[in-house]
Write a protein that holds these residues in place. Structure first.
Motif, PDB file in Angstrom:
ATOM      1  N   ARG A  13       1.345  33.193 -18.711  1.00 48.62           N
ATOM      2  CA  ARG A  13       0.254  32.992 -17.399  1.00 48.62           C
ATOM      3  C   ARG A  13      -0.190  33.662 -17.415  1.00 48.62           C
ATOM      4  N   TYR A  14      -1.547  33.868 -17.524  1.00 44.93           N
ATOM      5  CA  TYR A  14      -2.636  35.079 -17.154  1.00 44.93           C
ATOM      6  C   TYR A  14      -3.712  34.733 -15.860  1.00 44.93           C
ATOM      7  N   ALA A  18     -10.313  36.775 -19.157  1.00 41.93           N
ATOM      8  CA  ALA A  18     -10.538  37.912 -19.511  1.00 41.93           C
ATOM      9  C   ALA A  18      -8.641  38.667 -20.347  1.00 41.93           C
ATOM     10  N   GLU A  19      -7.680  38.605 -19.480  1.00 40.73           N
ATOM     11  CA  GLU A  19      -6.767  38.630 -19.571  1.00 40.73           C
ATOM     12  C   GLU A  19      -5.808  38.370 -20.689  1.00 40.73           C
ATOM     13  N   ALA A  20      -6.144  36.772 -20.982  1.00 34.44           N
ATOM     14  CA  ALA A  20      -5.581  36.294 -21.827  1.00 34.44           C
ATOM     15  C   ALA A  20      -6.147  35.887 -23.224  1.00 34.44           C
ATOM     16  N   MET A  21      -7.668  36.369 -23.248  1.00 35.02           N
ATOM     17  CA  MET A  21      -8.464  37.080 -24.605  1.00 35.02           C
ATOM     18  C   MET A  21      -7.718  38.501 -25.069  1.00 35.02           C
ATOM     19  N   ARG A  32      -7.954  31.372 -28.111  1.00 34.86           N
ATOM     20  CA  ARG A  32      -8.817  30.389 -26.896  1.00 34.86           C
ATOM     21  C   ARG A  32      -8.063  30.482 -25.461  1.00 34.86           C
ATOM     22  N   ALA A  33      -8.628  31.177 -24.447  1.00 39.23           N
ATOM     23  CA  ALA A  33      -8.340  31.468 -23.368  1.00 39.23           C
ATOM     24  C   ALA A  33      -8.189  29.603 -22.173  1.00 39.23           C
ATOM     25  N   TYR A  34      -7.177  28.758 -21.703  1.00 38.15           N
ATOM     26  CA  TYR A  34      -8.545  28.053 -21.020  1.00 38.15           C
ATOM     27  C   TYR A  34      -7.536  28.038 -19.392  1.00 38.15           C
ATOM     28  N   ARG A  35      -7.797  27.290 -18.455  1.00 35.53           N
ATOM     29  CA  ARG A  35      -7.605  27.346 -17.525  1.00 35.53           C
ATOM     30  C   ARG A  35      -6.700  26.301 -17.088  1.00 35.53           C
ATOM     31  N   CYS A  39      -0.878  24.743 -13.529  1.00 35.31           N
ATOM     32  CA  CYS A  39      -0.111  26.554 -12.656  1.00 35.31           C
ATOM     33  C   CYS A  39      -1.908  27.053 -11.837  1.00 35.31           C
ATOM     34  N   GLY A  40      -3.010  26.761 -12.089  1.00 35.32           N
ATOM     35  CA  GLY A  40      -4.344  27.409 -12.032  1.00 35.32           C
ATOM     36  C   GLY A  40      -4.682  28.392 -12.742  1.00 35.32           C
ATOM     37  N   ARG A  41      -3.607  29.233 -13.633  1.00 37.59           N
ATOM     38  CA  ARG A  41      -3.345  29.503 -14.088  1.00 37.59           C
ATOM     39  C   ARG A  41      -4.225  30.118 -15.431  1.00 37.59           C
ATOM     40  N   PHE A  42      -4.250  31.208 -16.479  1.00 40.11           N
ATOM     41  CA  PHE A  42      -5.053  30.574 -17.368  1.00 40.11           C
ATOM     42  C   PHE A  42      -3.618  31.180 -18.507  1.00 40.11           C
ATOM     43  N   HIS A  43      -4.049  30.402 -19.384  1.00 39.19           N
ATOM     44  CA  HIS A  43      -3.277  30.365 -20.677  1.00 39.19           C
ATOM     45  C   HIS A  43      -4.027  30.499 -22.284  1.00 39.19           C
TER      46      HIS A  43
END
Length: 58
Positions: A13-14, A18-21, A32-35, A39-43
């Motif tokens: 989880r990010y 930008a952190e995920a990328m 590719r990052a997605y919300r 959990c509402g975070r980015f994967h």
């Protein structure tokens, strides 16, 4: 499509896209990052079917 809870639990989880990328770039993979709707975070994902993929500016 809704993210399954079991998939969300296994993924990193990010706090931001930008952190995920950045994690994807560091691994050398095309990701590719997605919300996440769970959990509402980015994967990160490698799946692009039916998704808008931004042009690489670099």
């Amino acid at each position: 499509m809704r993210t399954r809870a079991s998939i969300c639990a296994r993924k990193a989880r990010y706090a931001s896209a930008a952190e995920a990328m950045e994690a994807g770039r560091a691994s050398g993979l095309v990701l590719r990052a997605y919300r996440c709707d769970r959990c509402g975070r980015f994967h990160s994902t490698s799946r692009t079917k039916g998704k808008w993929v931004p042009l690489d500016a670099g």
